[in-house]
Write an enzyme that holds these catalytic residues in place. Structure first.
Site, short mmCIF file in Angstrom:
data_model
loop_
_atom_site.label_atom_id
_atom_site.label_comp_id
_atom_site.label_asym_id
_atom_site.label_seq_id
_atom_site.Cartn_x
_atom_site.Cartn_y
_atom_site.Cartn_z
N GLY A 46 -2.83 44.59 7.07
CA GLY A 46 -1.80 43.82 7.23
C GLY A 46 -0.28 44.45 7.53
CD GLN A 51 4.30 47.66 5.77
OE1 GLN A 51 3.63 46.52 6.35
NE2 GLN A 51 3.62 48.39 5.34
CB CYS A 111 1.40 50.56 1.33
SG CYS A 111 2.79 49.98 2.15
CG LEU A 112 -0.44 50.64 7.23
CD1 LEU A 112 -0.33 49.52 8.31
CD2 LEU A 112 -1.62 51.83 7.93
CG HIS A 153 0.26 44.93 -0.10
ND1 HIS A 153 -0.44 46.13 -0.46
CD2 HIS A 153 0.93 45.30 1.27
CE1 HIS A 153 0.21 47.30 0.07
NE2 HIS A 153 0.76 46.61 0.90
CD GLU A 154 0.93 43.08 4.28
OE1 GLU A 154 2.02 43.55 4.42
OE2 GLU A 154 -0.21 43.75 4.33
CG HIS A 157 5.64 45.02 2.21
ND1 HIS A 157 6.04 46.75 2.08
CD2 HIS A 157 4.22 45.29 2.64
CE1 HIS A 157 5.03 47.25 2.20
NE2 HIS A 157 3.87 46.52 2.31
O1 GNR Z 1 -3.93 48.30 5.44
C1 GNR Z 1 -3.86 47.81 4.33
N1 GNR Z 1 -5.02 47.82 3.50
C2 GNR Z 1 -4.74 47.10 2.11
C3 GNR Z 1 -5.57 47.19 1.31
C4 GNR Z 1 -5.45 46.65 0.10
C5 GNR Z 1 -4.41 45.81 -0.21
C6 GNR Z 1 -3.27 45.65 0.61
C7 GNR Z 1 -3.61 46.29 1.88
S1 GNR Z 1 -2.38 46.10 3.10
C8 GNR Z 1 -2.31 47.55 3.90
C9 GNR Z 1 -1.43 47.73 5.10
C10 GNR Z 1 0.02 47.41 4.67
O2 GNR Z 1 0.68 48.33 4.09
N2 GNR Z 1 0.45 46.32 4.55
O3 GNR Z 1 1.80 46.08 4.26
NI NI Z 2 2.12 47.78 2.66
#
Ligand code: GNR
Ligand code: NI
Length: 188
Positions: A46, A51, A111-112, A153-154, A157
């Protein structure tokens, strides 16, 4: 198309609140294509526009599950590159959660923008959400599993919230120390 730079903590842009998209334009669609390319390259499942430094309420998700779920896990980067994935690219513009289950599910999130750090986060197991896709069409659906976790999660952000904000101060500080250490090791 282009691979964009992914912003990492402690960059304050990650703490901005992203603005709603008023009308989905070709510029948005070009950004979305670049976001997918950036996410696949990272690789991640995601990515939120903030980001890559764009404070608009745009997310891309592709859970990229292995085609053969019974295949042994890759033990090298070369092996990992050979695994075939089922692609299911999804675009979420102006997403809103309209319902969430009381039942929670725990997922080991990463999270990246917090590179190579992982921690368990509790979130509602199922959600109902509305959003627009890249054509401007409206959607309303109930989601569960990793897609529900990833969308939450997204969507965090978009409010300037990171998964580490859901941890206890002790766990967060430990994770941030590990991040510092791995960055120092890389720089050396
Ligand atoms: O790559 C990602 N893996 C992930 C694993 C578990 C819950 C959420 C994520 S999102 C993350 C990529 C990212 O930072 N998205 O904002
Ligand atoms: Ni993230």
């Amino acid at each position: 198309m282009a691979i964009l730079d992914i912003i990492e903590i402690p960059d304050n842009r990650l703490r901005q609140i992203s603005k709603p998209v008023e009308r989905v334009t070709d510029e948005h669609r070009a950004l979305i294509a670049d976001m997918f390319e950036t996410m696949y390259d990272a690789p991640g499942i995601g990515l939120a526009a903030i980001q890559v430094g764009v404070p608009e309420r745009i997310l891309v998700i592709d859970l990229q599950r292995p085609k053969d779920p019974d295949a042994p896990e890759a033990t090298s980067e070369a092996e990992a590159e050979k695994i075939e994935y089922v692609h299911d690219p999804k675009v979420f513009i102006n997403p809103v959660i309209t319902w969430e289950s009381d039942e929670l599910s725990i997922y080991n999130e990463g999270c990246l923008s917090v590179p190579a750090q992982y921690a368990d986060v509790d979130r509602p197991a199922r959600i109902r959400a509305t959003w627009l896709d890249e054509t401007g069409a409206a959607h309303d659906a109930e989601l569960d599993g990793l897609l529900a976790t990833c969308l939450q999660h997204e969507m965090d952000h978009l409010e300037g919230i990171l998964f580490i904000d859901h941890l206890s101060k002790l766990k967060r500080d430990m994770l941030l120390k590990k991040l510092e250490k791995s960055r120092r090791a890389k720089a050396a």
